[in-house]
Write an enzyme that holds these catalytic residues in place. Structure first.
Site, PDB file in Angstrom:
ATOM      1  N   LYS A  22       0.836  -1.215   0.000  1.00 28.69           N
ATOM      2  CA  LYS A  22       0.000   0.000   0.000  1.00 28.69           C
ATOM      3  C   LYS A  22       0.861   1.251   0.000  1.00 28.69           C
ATOM      4  CE  LYS A  22      -2.612   2.669   3.410  1.00 28.69           C
ATOM      5  NZ  LYS A  22      -1.573   3.341   4.197  1.00 28.69           N
ATOM      6  N   ASN A  23       1.800   1.340   0.955  1.00 27.12           N
ATOM      7  CA  ASN A  23       2.512   2.613   1.117  1.00 27.12           C
ATOM      8  C   ASN A  23       3.533   2.874   0.017  1.00 27.12           C
ATOM      9  OD1 ASN A  23       0.897   3.273   3.228  1.00 27.12           O
ATOM     10  ND2 ASN A  23       2.355   2.685   4.827  1.00 27.12           N
ATOM     11  N   ARG A  93      -4.128  10.091   3.107  1.00 27.64           N
ATOM     12  CA  ARG A  93      -2.892  10.808   3.409  1.00 27.64           C
ATOM     13  C   ARG A  93      -2.065  11.056   2.142  1.00 27.64           C
ATOM     14  NH1 ARG A  93      -2.338  13.938   7.193  1.00 27.64           N
ATOM     15  NH2 ARG A  93      -0.211  14.645   7.256  1.00 27.64           N
ATOM     16  N   CYS A 117      -5.311   8.241   8.662  1.00 31.04           N
ATOM     17  CA  CYS A 117      -5.668   7.692   9.976  1.00 31.04           C
ATOM     18  C   CYS A 117      -5.469   8.712  11.096  1.00 31.04           C
ATOM     19  CB  CYS A 117      -4.818   6.461  10.271  1.00 31.04           C
ATOM     20  SG  CYS A 117      -5.304   5.025   9.319  1.00 31.04           S
ATOM     21  N   ARG A 122       0.369  14.697  12.741  1.00 31.93           N
ATOM     22  CA  ARG A 122       0.753  14.539  11.338  1.00 31.93           C
ATOM     23  C   ARG A 122       1.103  15.867  10.639  1.00 31.93           C
ATOM     24  NH1 ARG A 122      -2.028   9.192   8.882  1.00 31.93           N
ATOM     25  NH2 ARG A 122       0.084   8.996   8.116  1.00 31.93           N
ATOM     26  N   ASP A 125       5.651  19.950   8.042  1.00 32.90           N
ATOM     27  CA  ASP A 125       6.695  20.979   7.993  1.00 32.90           C
ATOM     28  C   ASP A 125       7.950  20.517   7.247  1.00 32.90           C
ATOM     29  OD1 ASP A 125       6.687  19.323  10.474  1.00 32.90           O
ATOM     30  OD2 ASP A 125       8.663  20.205  10.716  1.00 32.90           O
ATOM     31  N   GLN A 126       8.283  19.228   7.312  1.00 37.41           N
ATOM     32  CA  GLN A 126       9.496  18.752   6.633  1.00 37.41           C
ATOM     33  C   GLN A 126       9.305  18.699   5.111  1.00 37.41           C
ATOM     34  OE1 GLN A 126      12.479  18.323   8.376  1.00 37.41           O
ATOM     35  NE2 GLN A 126      11.137  19.298   9.880  1.00 37.41           N
ATOM     36  N   ASP A 305       3.490   0.545  12.059  1.00 35.88           N
ATOM     37  CA  ASP A 305       2.249   0.049  11.448  1.00 35.88           C
ATOM     38  C   ASP A 305       1.910  -1.376  11.892  1.00 35.88           C
ATOM     39  OD1 ASP A 305       2.178   2.471  10.209  1.00 35.88           O
ATOM     40  OD2 ASP A 305       2.891   1.755   8.270  1.00 35.88           O
ATOM     41  N   ILE A 327       6.615   6.736  17.261  1.00 33.12           N
ATOM     42  CA  ILE A 327       6.374   7.512  16.024  1.00 33.12           C
ATOM     43  C   ILE A 327       5.094   8.356  16.134  1.00 33.12           C
ATOM     44  CG2 ILE A 327       6.138   7.397  13.501  1.00 33.12           C
ATOM     45  CD1 ILE A 327       8.775   6.121  14.382  1.00 33.12           C
ATOM     46  N   ARG A 397      -9.224   0.477   3.434  1.00 33.00           N
ATOM     47  CA  ARG A 397      -8.237   1.394   2.848  1.00 33.00           C
ATOM     48  C   ARG A 397      -6.897   0.707   2.644  1.00 33.00           C
ATOM     49  NH1 ARG A 397      -6.918   5.574   6.402  1.00 33.00           N
ATOM     50  NH2 ARG A 397      -5.306   5.786   4.846  1.00 33.00           N
TER      51      ARG A 397
HETATM   52  N1  EPU Z   1       6.691  14.351  10.956  1.00 34.87           N
HETATM   53  C1  EPU Z   1       6.983  15.667  11.243  1.00 34.87           C
HETATM   54  N2  EPU Z   1       6.997  16.554  10.201  1.00 34.87           N
HETATM   55  C2  EPU Z   1       6.749  16.183   8.919  1.00 34.87           C
HETATM   56  C3  EPU Z   1       6.465  14.841   8.645  1.00 34.87           C
HETATM   57  C4  EPU Z   1       6.439  13.935   9.683  1.00 34.87           C
HETATM   58  O1  EPU Z   1       7.225  16.026  12.391  1.00 34.87           O
HETATM   59  O2  EPU Z   1       6.789  17.053   8.033  1.00 34.87           O
HETATM   60  C5  EPU Z   1       6.692  13.360  12.062  1.00 34.87           C
HETATM   61  C6  EPU Z   1       5.327  12.725  12.257  1.00 34.87           C
HETATM   62  O3  EPU Z   1       4.512  13.483  13.112  1.00 34.87           O
HETATM   63  C7  EPU Z   1       5.701  11.369  12.836  1.00 34.87           C
HETATM   64  C8  EPU Z   1       7.042  11.055  12.182  1.00 34.87           C
HETATM   65  O4  EPU Z   1       7.532  12.294  11.695  1.00 34.87           O
HETATM   66  O5  EPU Z   1       5.899  11.478  14.218  1.00 34.87           O
HETATM   67  C9  EPU Z   1       6.980  10.071  11.042  1.00 34.87           C
HETATM   68  O6  EPU Z   1       6.037  10.496  10.073  1.00 34.87           O
HETATM   69  P1  EPU Z   1       6.148  10.109   8.519  1.00 34.87           P
HETATM   70  O7  EPU Z   1       6.196  11.350   7.738  1.00 34.87           O
HETATM   71  O8  EPU Z   1       7.252   9.119   8.365  1.00 34.87           O
HETATM   72  O9  EPU Z   1       4.753   9.400   8.278  1.00 34.87           O
HETATM   73  P2  EPU Z   1       3.829   9.513   7.007  1.00 34.87           P
HETATM   74  O10 EPU Z   1       4.656   9.637   5.793  1.00 34.87           O
HETATM   75  O11 EPU Z   1       2.740  10.486   7.258  1.00 34.87           O
HETATM   76  C10 EPU Z   1       3.865   6.972   6.477  1.00 34.87           C
HETATM   77  C11 EPU Z   1       2.844   5.890   6.311  1.00 34.87           C
HETATM   78  C12 EPU Z   1       2.269   5.533   7.681  1.00 34.87           C
HETATM   79  C13 EPU Z   1       3.408   5.107   8.611  1.00 34.87           C
HETATM   80  C14 EPU Z   1       4.487   6.189   8.663  1.00 34.87           C
HETATM   81  C15 EPU Z   1       5.718   5.771   9.469  1.00 34.87           C
HETATM   82  C16 EPU Z   1       1.952   6.323   4.125  1.00 34.87           C
HETATM   83  C17 EPU Z   1       0.819   6.779   3.299  1.00 34.87           C
HETATM   84  N3  EPU Z   1       1.782   6.366   5.431  1.00 34.87           N
HETATM   85  O12 EPU Z   1       3.165   8.074   7.021  1.00 34.87           O
HETATM   86  O13 EPU Z   1       1.428   4.430   7.453  1.00 34.87           O
HETATM   87  O14 EPU Z   1       2.900   4.893   9.901  1.00 34.87           O
HETATM   88  O15 EPU Z   1       4.921   6.514   7.331  1.00 34.87           O
HETATM   89  O16 EPU Z   1       6.273   4.609   8.946  1.00 34.87           O
HETATM   90  O17 EPU Z   1       2.979   5.911   3.607  1.00 34.87           O
HETATM   91  C18 EPU Z   1      -0.396   3.005   7.787  1.00 34.87           C
HETATM   92  O18 EPU Z   1      -0.082   2.432   6.730  1.00 34.87           O
HETATM   93  O19 EPU Z   1      -1.252   2.533   8.600  1.00 34.87           O
HETATM   94  C19 EPU Z   1       0.247   4.280   8.120  1.00 34.87           C
HETATM   95  C20 EPU Z   1      -0.252   5.132   8.999  1.00 34.87           C
END
Ligand code: EPU
Length: 418
Positions: A22-23, A93, A117, A122, A125-126, A305, A327, A397
């Site tokens: 999925k991701n 997302r 989710c 979430r 900023d990065q 996850d 996380i 999803r």
């Molecule tokens: N974070 C920041 N700033 C940013 C981005 C992230 O502070 O700009 C923080 C987040 O708050 C979090 C950490 O960094 O504490 C990691 O977030 P990340 O950006 O890695 O997560 P994501 O890209 O939003 C993806 C997966 C998630 C999975 C996370 C971590 C997708 C669509 N989603 O989310 O998957 O938990 O990486 O591995 O790829 C799921 O599949 O159930 C799911 C939630």
């Protein structure tokens, strides 16, 4: 409204085929927009609602999309709209990957703020820091993020937190920037590497994905290609944990065992037998489980996850386990549901203490998010009596054909429309 109805207690046996990740798929489909020539044929795409939403979003931008079972064919040559603002954008997302992809190709994009989710704040900023470093103006307002520039210029970007989303989004913009971009402290998840491999197959020049430094040399244009998405590490881990929970013997096929190492190691520590094949893992369980401690970390650490399915398994392990979620700050919503089934868990901030109990008993529960849904299915399969799970829109999803896959293994599970 649909519900899953499970009669727990069956051991499970047989073979199960894991779908595409999925991701990875939810990043690769938006990345197809980067192709200004040719057609992208993406294979091994999972049949999940997030993919259905993405197809609608891509069509709203002017892509021609055809689906044939697990293959999605995208012609993005005629994209005429850089504003992603239909309802589906706000349901998931990964729609925010269109920011990086459209910015890369058209130097302009506007994407409604994404959903996904409810597992934490979430922030993005990065992502914004990365786009700005490449030279884009970023504006967040009126429920959307807008990015615009005349040209993107390669640069060094150090991520303050390890972020899967920011790594992939900025990578998509940087492939068509002028000069070289270096991403320091990027995420190393298998789906980050998969996206880089896909972009390279389109003509990009990315080196080092999966390591601490990713180097991207900008190219003039990208073309469509044929690419197969990697197997879903999290779906595989879910079926591994379900086998440990139910007892029995299941061979999980179409996996990359290396991606499952953190999960295999914990299950082995709990007393579960894991046999690795070239592209399969066999899980054997007598349900005689020992308590273990878990701490979620970015890859190659234990995946967040899988934390919710794993903490469900720990409810029936002998002894006390400690689960630390590092996380996401709100990823213990499944605990209240597990308590309705007799689990003994105390949550204090990001730490859950799980006291193993003799048995769980069936109850009416809710899937509060995607992986909480997987956790409820596992709880229902291991419990005595009947469990009814609502909130299937979350499960759908991310888990293709979940009731069919478990039925094939001998579980008693059905979907009912209420
Ligand atoms: N974070 C920041 N700033 C940013 C981005 C992230 O502070 O700009 C923080 C987040 O708050 C979090 C950490 O960094 O504490 C990691 O977030 P990340 O950006 O890695 O997560 P994501 O890209 O939003 C993806 C997966 C998630 C999975 C996370 C971590 C997708 C669509 N989603 O989310 O998957 O938990 O990486 O591995 O790829 C799921 O599949 O159930 C799911 C939630």
């Amino acid at each position: 409204m649909e519900k899953l109805v499970i009669s727990g207690g069956n051991k499970i046996f047989g073979n199960i085929e894991i779908s595409g990740a999925k991701n990875a798929a939810v990043a690769i489909l938006p990345a197809a927009v980067l192709a200004s020539k040719g057609v992208s044929t993406i294979e091994n795409v999972p049949d999940i609602d997030d993919v259905k939403c993405l197809v609608k979003i891509l069509e709203s931008l002017g892509c021609k999309v055809t689906r044939n079972e697990s293959t999605v064919i995208i012609d993005s040559t005629e994209v005429h709209n850089v504003k992603a603002n239909i309802e589906e954008v706000r349901k998931m997302r990964a729609s925010y990957y269109l920011l990086g992809a459209l910015l890369g190709r058209f130097k302009e994009a506007s994407v409604d703020l994404p959903g996904g989710c409810p597992i934490g704040v979430r922030p993005i900023d990065q992502h914004i820091k990365g786009f700005e470093a490449l030279g884009a103006d970023v504006e967040v307002g009126y429920g959307a993020v807008s990015v615009k520039t005349d040209k993107l210029i390669g640069t060094n970007i150090y991520f303050d937190v390890v972020s899967v989303g920011a790594t992939m989004n900025v990578m998509m913009a940087a492939v068509l920037a002028e000069g070289q971009t270096t991403l320091e402290n990027p995420a190393k998840e298998p789906h980050v590497v998969d996206l880089a491999n896909y972009l390279n197959s389109m003509g990009a020049d990315i080196k080092g994905a999966g390591t601490d430094t990713i180097r991207i040399k900008g190219v003039k244009e990208l073309k469509g290609c044929t690419y197969s998405v990697i197997p879903d590490q999290i779906e595989a881990g879910t079926y591994m944990i379900a086998t440990a929970a139910c007892g029995g013997e299941v061979t999980i096929q179409n996996v990359i065992p290396k991606h499952l190492e953190a999960i295999s190691a914990k299950l082995t520590e709990m007393g579960v037998e894991i046999i690795e094949g070239d592209d399969s893992v066999t899980v054997k369980s007598e349900r005689n489980l020992k308590a273990v401690n878990i701490k979620t970390l970015p890859y190659p650490g234990f995946p967040t996850d899988i934390q919710q399915p794993m903490s469900t398994l720990l409810t029936m392990a002998k002894g006390r386990s400690m689960v630390t979620e590092s996380i996401w700050e709100s990823r213990f919503k499944h605990v209240d549901e597990l308590k309705k089934m007799g689990a003994k868990i105390d949550v204090n901030g990001r730490v859950a203490i799980v006291e193993g109990v003799e048995k769980l008993t069936g109850a009416e529960v809710i899937a509060t998010d995607l992986r909480a849904g997987a956790a409820m299915v596992i709880a229902g399969l291991m419990a005595e009596g009947e469990t009814i799970i609502a909130g299937l829109e979350h499960i759908d999803r991310g888990y293709p054909y979940i009731e069919d896959k478990f039925t094939k293994l001998g579980a008693t599970i059905r979907r009912e429309t209420v």
